[in-house]
Design an enzyme around this catalytic site. Sequence first.
Site, PDB file in Angstrom:
ATOM      1  N   GLU A  42     -58.716  23.311  -8.422  1.00 16.13           N
ATOM      2  CA  GLU A  42     -57.401  23.516  -8.697  1.00 16.13           C
ATOM      3  C   GLU A  42     -56.062  22.755  -8.153  1.00 16.13           C
ATOM      4  O   GLU A  42     -56.397  22.437  -6.880  1.00 16.13           O
ATOM      5  CB  GLU A  42     -56.805  24.943  -8.567  1.00 16.13           C
ATOM      6  CG  GLU A  42     -55.715  25.559  -8.967  1.00 16.13           C
ATOM      7  CD  GLU A  42     -55.154  27.059  -8.565  1.00 16.13           C
ATOM      8  OE1 GLU A  42     -54.552  27.386  -9.156  1.00 16.13           O
ATOM      9  OE2 GLU A  42     -55.961  27.340  -7.579  1.00 16.13           O
ATOM     10  N   LYS A 114     -54.041  28.368 -16.789  1.00 18.39           N
ATOM     11  CA  LYS A 114     -54.451  29.493 -16.042  1.00 18.39           C
ATOM     12  C   LYS A 114     -53.697  30.810 -16.601  1.00 18.39           C
ATOM     13  O   LYS A 114     -52.459  30.642 -16.769  1.00 18.39           O
ATOM     14  CB  LYS A 114     -53.962  29.290 -14.535  1.00 18.39           C
ATOM     15  CG  LYS A 114     -54.126  30.574 -13.803  1.00 18.39           C
ATOM     16  CD  LYS A 114     -53.910  30.030 -12.279  1.00 18.39           C
ATOM     17  CE  LYS A 114     -54.068  30.818 -11.070  1.00 18.39           C
ATOM     18  NZ  LYS A 114     -53.640  30.585  -9.625  1.00 18.39           N
ATOM     19  N   CYS A 155     -58.790  30.127 -10.073  1.00 23.31           N
ATOM     20  CA  CYS A 155     -58.504  30.705  -8.936  1.00 23.31           C
ATOM     21  C   CYS A 155     -58.419  31.910  -9.278  1.00 23.31           C
ATOM     22  O   CYS A 155     -59.391  32.865  -9.247  1.00 23.31           O
ATOM     23  CB  CYS A 155     -57.339  30.001  -8.402  1.00 23.31           C
ATOM     24  SG  CYS A 155     -56.991  30.166  -6.606  1.00 23.31           S
TER      25      CYS A 155
END
Length: 285
Positions: A42, A114, A155
């Site tokens: 990320e 995300k 994440c």
Amino acid sequence: MTFKAAAIQMCSGIDPARNVETMASLVSEAASQGAVYIQTPEMTGAIQRDREGLRAVLKDEASDLVVREAARLAGELDIYLHIGSTPIGLSDGKIANRGFLFGPDGKKICDYDKIHMFDVDLANGESWRESAAYRPGSTARMVDLPFGKLGFAICYDVRFPELFRRQAIAGAEIMSLPAAFTRQTGEAHWEILLRARAIENGLFVVAAAQAGAHEDGRETFGHSMIIDPWGRVLAQAGPAGEAVIMAEIDVAAAHAARGRIPNLKNARDFVLEQVVPAGKGGVAA
């Protein structure tokens, strides 16, 4: 089909050009060792806590240094290169935490923004409000590659098991989880969450991580991992510094694990009924 996967561990700084150089070196190293799917962490292109400093180096997707170099590397090295994510400037002033997958022809196969924003206050005084600068995604993506079906997460998405479950039910055999976990949350939950997502969905998890002390003052947990559908850690990096970890992946193992524990097939819909005891001000059911 068996293939070699690699996870690239980095300690990205505030200068995208330097980060791109590091990325290119590590990706080339992984490809030279036979990896055909290579994942970076990320925020590959920049980790910058200061929002104005980050915006000063942001580019749109067409002009982004990471995107351009990733397309070149994928084509030159004949690999599937997955940029775990990099910050992309949007026309509305917000930022996308966007992952990219490039094929051996150098063309973009798909991207993924995300979905879940890390808005938390940690016990050590750290406070994070991703939603103040980032625009969350709203679409989950899965791609059918020659060696298996790959699902996407980034994440904080790991704490939302329904994202993994829906992709597993749709056929995902490998889930990606590039990350920049804080040291505090990583020590507590990183390995547990990754192994849980692998076990409960009967799939491989490839998780490339940021690691160590960054220029902007934050510290990330590292420990990039590749985990099999039975929850076994096939490869793991250390807590800090750059690294390339690799593992042989055979997607038949995902189907074997689901055959041994067929929880995806055995899942049932149900109704949740909340009962309030009479002594609590309600009427007993």
